[in-house]
Design an enzyme around this catalytic site. Structure first.
Site, short mmCIF file in Angstrom:
data_model
loop_
_atom_site.label_atom_id
_atom_site.label_comp_id
_atom_site.label_asym_id
_atom_site.label_seq_id
_atom_site.Cartn_x
_atom_site.Cartn_y
_atom_site.Cartn_z
N SER A 1 34.10 46.31 46.77
CA SER A 1 33.92 46.48 45.33
C SER A 1 32.45 46.60 44.97
O SER A 1 31.58 46.03 45.64
CB SER A 1 34.53 45.26 44.63
OG SER A 1 34.09 45.16 43.30
N TYR B 1 35.57 35.40 43.80
CA TYR B 1 36.22 36.68 44.13
C TYR B 1 35.20 37.64 44.75
O TYR B 1 35.43 38.23 45.81
CB TYR B 1 36.84 37.28 42.87
CG TYR B 1 37.08 38.77 42.97
CD1 TYR B 1 38.17 39.28 43.66
CD2 TYR B 1 36.18 39.68 42.39
CE1 TYR B 1 38.36 40.65 43.78
CE2 TYR B 1 36.36 41.04 42.51
CZ TYR B 1 37.46 41.52 43.19
OH TYR B 1 37.63 42.87 43.31
N LYS C 1 34.60 39.39 48.71
CA LYS C 1 34.38 40.80 49.07
C LYS C 1 33.17 40.91 50.01
O LYS C 1 33.23 41.62 51.02
CB LYS C 1 34.15 41.65 47.81
CG LYS C 1 35.39 41.82 46.95
CD LYS C 1 36.46 42.65 47.64
CE LYS C 1 37.72 42.80 46.83
NZ LYS C 1 38.88 43.29 47.59
N1 UFG Z 1 35.59 44.84 28.35
C1 UFG Z 1 35.69 44.68 26.99
N2 UFG Z 1 36.86 44.17 26.51
C2 UFG Z 1 37.89 43.82 27.30
C3 UFG Z 1 37.77 43.99 28.70
C4 UFG Z 1 36.59 44.50 29.19
O1 UFG Z 1 34.77 44.98 26.23
O2 UFG Z 1 38.93 43.34 26.79
C5 UFG Z 1 34.34 45.41 28.89
C6 UFG Z 1 33.61 44.48 29.83
O3 UFG Z 1 32.77 43.62 29.12
C7 UFG Z 1 32.88 45.47 30.72
C8 UFG Z 1 33.80 46.70 30.75
O4 UFG Z 1 34.66 46.56 29.64
O5 UFG Z 1 31.68 45.82 30.12
C9 UFG Z 1 34.61 46.81 32.01
O6 UFG Z 1 35.29 45.57 32.20
P1 UFG Z 1 36.45 45.40 33.27
O7 UFG Z 1 36.93 43.99 33.19
O8 UFG Z 1 37.47 46.48 33.10
O9 UFG Z 1 35.71 45.71 34.62
P2 UFG Z 1 34.47 44.93 35.28
O10 UFG Z 1 33.40 45.95 35.42
O11 UFG Z 1 34.16 43.67 34.64
O12 UFG Z 1 35.18 44.55 36.64
C10 UFG Z 1 34.87 45.16 37.77
C11 UFG Z 1 36.08 45.13 38.72
C12 UFG Z 1 36.27 43.76 39.28
C13 UFG Z 1 34.97 43.19 39.75
C14 UFG Z 1 33.99 43.14 38.63
C15 UFG Z 1 32.71 42.48 39.05
O13 UFG Z 1 37.25 45.55 38.06
O14 UFG Z 1 37.15 43.86 40.37
O15 UFG Z 1 33.75 44.48 38.24
O16 UFG Z 1 31.82 42.35 38.03
F1 UFG Z 1 35.08 41.95 40.22
#
Ligand code: UFG
Length: 340
Positions: free
Chosen positions: A126, A151, A155
């Site tokens: 990831s 988590y 990885k």
């Molecule tokens: N976000 C929102 N509202 C929500 C959900 C997410 O604004 O309800 C934003 C988050 O703040 C972020 C973006 O949307 O800026 C993406 O969020 P996600 O949760 O979809 O994805 P992430 O980038 O946080 O997660 C990814 C991978 C994970 C990993 C993580 C590590 O999906 O597997 O990065 O930071 F662990």
């Protein structure tokens, strides 16, 4: 030439099911194994419908070494793609042992059998391993940073386990694919993401809000140092992502690897902000989404996107689907789930 067999651990899940479809289309025999701890049979049934085959499905836990050994004895496996792992960032902070035990033990068992049988291993890593990067875009040579969650640590640790085993045991080769943010669903709308409970990730939360299952999307922070103040990510279409696995498996099985252990970024190379994604979703699906600006979410990085050029050069892979196509597929899947 005899068909090669690929074992997909966690093959009934979101990414595993899409990868299975693409492997089958590319002419591989696929064996799916899953313990159904975080999914039901929906995606497996969808895979069978898309491929027109009742693919072998073994219900088992990869933490059970005897079961893993039996699986490798029952099938002649040329390569294994390992997805079977827990993946909720917040839960891993609350219960780290659950994550360390499950995610490490299952992979150790796979490596043990890969060593015994001489089998290639593809690990699903990831972008989380890059943490908050100093420079963007991140290439495979960018340093890994301390992860903010157990988590993420699993990885990094699994990448290291694979690297060390490849270097010690000449009959194992390994590839780690570092995914950026996988989103969307198969164009057939027969397989897709099935989050349990309240979705933690952005796109399932958006589609559930649009369908009326959630009242309002919270956009976590609009005061980041980005062009519109919301976080930027590299959102990669799930079918494009799945195809990268076929390229990686072919590279391993066709003897094309230049080193025993290789790492590739799998993303588009294009940053997209949360606000841009929301606006594109509204436009392409012709709807209005109920959303509000909320405080930042702890642990979120400001921006991360990749340089995918190594994947293009070495794997012969690149993302082809547009954000519009991907967000239309995500909405079609949500509507299908709702029976609309
Ligand atoms: N976000 C929102 N509202 C929500 C959900 C997410 O604004 O309800 C934003 C988050 O703040 C972020 C973006 O949307 O800026 C993406 O969020 P996600 O949760 O979809 O994805 P992430 O980038 O946080 O997660 C990814 C991978 C994970 C990993 C993580 C590590 O999906 O597997 O990065 O930071 F662990």
């Amino acid at each position: 030439m005899a068909k090669k067999t690929v074992l997909v651990s966690g093959g009934a899940g979101y990414i595993g099911s899409h990868v299975t479809v693409e492997l089958d289309a590319a002419g591989y025999d696929v064996v799916i194994a899953d313990n159904f701890s975080n999914c039901d049979h929906t995606n497996y049934n969808g895979v069978c419908e898309i491929t027109g085959k009742k693919l072998p499905l073994i219900t088992m836990d990869f933490c059970d070494l005897d079961a893993v050994r039996k699986l490798f004895n029952d099938y002649s496996i040329d390569a294994v793609i390992h997805f079977a792992a827990f993946k909720a960032v917040g839960e891993s902070v609350a219960d780290p042992l659950k994550y360390y035990v499950n995610n490490l033990e299952s992979f150790l068992n796979i490596l043990t059998l890969a060593r015994e049988k001489g089998c290639n291993v593809l690990f699903s890593s990831s972008a989380t391993v890059y943490g908050e990067p100093d420079e963007l875009p991140v290439s495979e040579r960018s340093p890994r940073k301390p992860c903010t969650s157990p988590y993420g640590n699993t990885k990094q640790m699994c990448e290291d386990l694979l690297r060390d085993c490849v270097s010690a045991y000449p009959n194992i080769k390994g590839i780690a694919l570092r995914y950026f943010n996988p989103i969307g669903a198969h164009p057939s709308a027969l397989i897709g993401e099935l989050p349990r409970g309240v979705p933690q990730n952005l796109v399932p939360f958006i589609t559930q809000t649009a369908i009326g299952k959630r009242e309002c999307l919270s956009i976590f922070g609009d005061d980041y140092p980005t062009p519109d103040g919301t976080c930027q990510r590299d959102y990669i279409d799930i079918v494009d992502l799945a195809k990268a696995h076929v390229c990686a498996v072919a590279r391993m099985l066709d003897g094309k690897m230049e080193e025993g252990y290789e790492i590739f970024n799998i993303g588009t190379g294009r940053p997209l902000s949360v606000m841009e994604l929301v606006t594109t979703f509204e436009k392409v699906n012709d709807l209005k989404l109920n959303y509000k600006i909320a405080p930042r979410r702890p642990g979120d990085v400001t921006a991360v996107w990749c340089d995918p050029s190594l994947s293009e050069q070495k794997l012969g892979w690149k993302a082809t689907r547009t954000t519009e196509q991907t967000l239309a597929s995500a909405w079609a899947w949500e509507k299908k789930l709702a029976g609309k």
